[in-house]
Scaffold this motif. Structure first.
Motif, PDB file in Angstrom:
ATOM      1  N   GLY A 222       0.783  -1.238   0.000  1.00 32.69           N
ATOM      2  CA  GLY A 222       0.000   0.000   0.000  1.00 32.69           C
ATOM      3  C   GLY A 222       0.810   1.281   0.000  1.00 32.69           C
ATOM      4  O   GLY A 222       0.238   2.364   0.054  1.00 32.69           O
ATOM      5  N   ARG A 224       2.741   2.868   2.180  1.00 30.98           N
ATOM      6  CA  ARG A 224       2.469   3.728   3.347  1.00 30.98           C
ATOM      7  C   ARG A 224       3.768   3.993   4.101  1.00 30.98           C
ATOM      8  O   ARG A 224       4.659   3.155   4.131  1.00 30.98           O
ATOM      9  CB  ARG A 224       1.514   3.006   4.286  1.00 30.98           C
ATOM     10  N   VAL A 370       4.460   8.876  -4.103  1.00 26.71           N
ATOM     11  CA  VAL A 370       3.203   8.145  -4.173  1.00 26.71           C
ATOM     12  C   VAL A 370       2.037   9.120  -4.297  1.00 26.71           C
ATOM     13  O   VAL A 370       1.942  10.075  -3.528  1.00 26.71           O
ATOM     14  CB  VAL A 370       2.981   7.318  -2.876  1.00 26.71           C
ATOM     15  N   GLN A 372      -1.945   8.692  -4.030  1.00 22.89           N
ATOM     16  CA  GLN A 372      -3.033   7.751  -3.752  1.00 22.89           C
ATOM     17  C   GLN A 372      -4.358   8.372  -4.183  1.00 22.89           C
ATOM     18  O   GLN A 372      -4.677   9.494  -3.801  1.00 22.89           O
ATOM     19  CB  GLN A 372      -3.074   7.408  -2.259  1.00 22.89           C
ATOM     20  N   ASP A 398      -5.066   1.598  -5.844  1.00 19.79           N
ATOM     21  CA  ASP A 398      -5.428   3.021  -5.939  1.00 19.79           C
ATOM     22  C   ASP A 398      -4.169   3.898  -5.977  1.00 19.79           C
ATOM     23  O   ASP A 398      -4.220   5.065  -5.622  1.00 19.79           O
ATOM     24  CB  ASP A 398      -6.337   3.416  -4.765  1.00 19.79           C
ATOM     25  N   LEU A 399      -3.041   3.321  -6.419  1.00 18.10           N
ATOM     26  CA  LEU A 399      -1.753   4.006  -6.282  1.00 18.10           C
ATOM     27  C   LEU A 399      -1.051   4.252  -7.613  1.00 18.10           C
ATOM     28  O   LEU A 399      -0.853   3.330  -8.400  1.00 18.10           O
ATOM     29  CB  LEU A 399      -0.829   3.164  -5.399  1.00 18.10           C
ATOM     30  N   TYR A 401       2.609   5.542  -8.458  1.00 13.65           N
ATOM     31  CA  TYR A 401       3.816   5.808  -7.663  1.00 13.65           C
ATOM     32  C   TYR A 401       5.048   5.659  -8.532  1.00 13.65           C
ATOM     33  O   TYR A 401       5.012   5.026  -9.593  1.00 13.65           O
ATOM     34  CB  TYR A 401       3.890   4.869  -6.453  1.00 13.65           C
TER      35      TYR A 401
END
Ligand SMILES: *Cc1c(COP(=O)(O)O)cnc(C)c1O
Length: 427
Positions: A222, A224, A370, A372, A398-399, A401
């Motif tokens: 993800g 993060r 990134v 998002q 949904d990224l 990057y």
């Protein structure tokens, strides 16, 4: 594009399985005929900047003269030799170098042939070392949102929702999942999160061998970013409950997050460390699992005696030569200045994306940028928008990057961030 390419693509669609896809691939892949510096040469004659560094690996770009020379020179001596009962200078020197580069206390290196396998080896090390004390300790604690690879042991510690648990329900070992570390590199330690991790560690201590996490940046789970304070807390929590700490730095290692290893942000030494991806500068598949003297002693003295792993291509000499050249370039060169420069460029260039409809958040850490979205990316549309601007990206979920090669110049970086913004708009 040359005529033979339409036949090759048809053959690709007929016979070749691509990552995480159906057979044949839903969208035919783009043929690449060469690469140089930060650019991929496509079969239709286009040249595009690789915003992905070939999935985090190609930190020095393509056809770097020092890397090419090192691998060619090794090819003139031997491409491969088995590692059981034999050794070679490249493996010895590389082990010494990784021990010297990584946080103090890691003393031994096991060479594996991919990141996922290095995670399997790390889990095996932890289980065998725990066995020495208590054979009941066979589970792991990890956090949600993680990604550790695609083999079965590694899949079992990937995020249970975003990963492949539903597909293989019943066949994966059930581990203990703590909540995802709260967002924010600069955030102070979140007391509620820490209390929950502590509670789980305490409750399951008798059945746990180790904690495994990606420090500071969670990659494919993800993208993060969390605070080094979380990593320090996990180290202390492991010490309180007699658990080993496994840090998976396959994505973050070798400068990507702004320090040589992400553990360096926290000043933490894990008991076991996984390295891969940029280890060979993107030239060859290779990974390594490092551990402390105490872990090795526990396995050797009471944990079955031998570490039960040994890949056929373990410590492949060509891969060792590439890894030695890549780490020399990092240690001699200006990786820290380059990563800091790229971080500034990503922050400046991606700032615009915040205002786009459908963008939830923009995050930058080191040479990782990134965007998002608040919906799943239309991968075909986003990829096409970036290609139109001369940049290769590979969004997921949904990224959108990027993690460009460290040698990406400022103008090319501006092209990359412009393409990400366009992709976020299109996707
Ligand atoms: C890519 C990755 C892996 C798996 O490595 P492979 O070489 O693809 O098997 C494991 N952990 C992390 C954090 C990764 O980014």
């Amino acid at each position: 594009m040359e005529a033979r390419w339409s036949e090759l693509i048809a053959a690709d669609q007929a016979h070749v399985w691509h990552p995480y896809g159906p057979m044949p691939a839903a969208v035919a892949p783009l043929p690449v005929v060469g690469a140089q510096g930060v650019r991929l040469q496509l079969a239709d004659g286009r040249e595009v900047i690789d915003g992905m560094a070939s999935w985090w690996c190609a930190v020095h770009g393509y056809r770097h003269p020092v890397m090419d020379a090192a691998v060619s020179e090794q090819l003139g001596r031997m491409a491969h030799v088995m590692f059981g009962g034999l050794t070679h200078e490249g493996a010895i020197t590389l082990a010494q170098r990784l021990v010297a580069m990584t946080p103090d206390g890691l003393e031994h290196a096991f060479f594996a042939d991919s990141g996922s396998v290095s995670v399997e080896v790390a889990i095996k090390m932890a289980l065998q070392a725990a066995m020495a004390r208590d054979p009941g300790r066979t589970r792991l604690l990890t956090v949600r949102g993680g990604y550790h690879g695609d083999t079965f042991g590694a899949m079992a510690v990937c995020d249970p929702v975003g990963g492949m648990h539903h597909l293989f329900a019943g066949t994966l070992r059930e581990h203990v999942f703590a909540p995802r570390p709260p967002d924010g590199f600069d955030a102070p330690l979140d007391e509620a999160w820490a209390a929950e991790v502590e509670r789980l560690a305490e409750r399951h201590a008798g059945e746990l061998a180790a904690v495994i996490v990606e420090p500071v940046v969670q990659g494919a789970g993800g993208m993060r970013i969390h605070s080094p304070a979380c990593v320090r807390f996990l180290r202390e929590c492991c010490d309180r409950h007699g658990l080993l700490l496994i840090l998976d730095e396959i994505a973050t290692g070798f400068g990507r997050s702004g320090t040589l290893f992400a553990a360096d942000h926290a000043g933490v030494t894990p008991d076991i460390l996984c390295l891969g991806k940029a280890l060979t500068g993107g030239y060859m598949t290779m990974a390594a699992t490092l551990c402390t003297r105490a872990v090795a002693d526990a396995i050797t003295e009471h944990g079955g005696g031998a570490l039960m792993h040994g890949p056929t291509f373990m410590a492949n000499p060509l891969a060792c030569a590439a890894a030695l050249a890549s780490t020399s370039l990092l240690l001699d060169g200006g990786w820290a200045a380059d990563v800091a420069r790229i971080e500034r460029g990503l922050r400046a260039g991606l700032a615009d994306a915040c205002d786009i409809d459908g963008v939830r958040e923009v995050r930058v850490q080191g040479a990782i940028g990134v965007v998002q979205l608040d919906h799943d990316v239309d991968v075909a549309a986003a990829t096409a928008a970036a290609l139109e601007r001369g940049v290769w990206i590979r969004p997921f979920r949904d990224l959108v990057y990027v993690m460009p090669p460290y040698i990406t110049g400022d103008d090319d970086l501006a092209t990359v961030t412009g393409a990400v913004v366009a992709a976020a708009r299109a996707g």
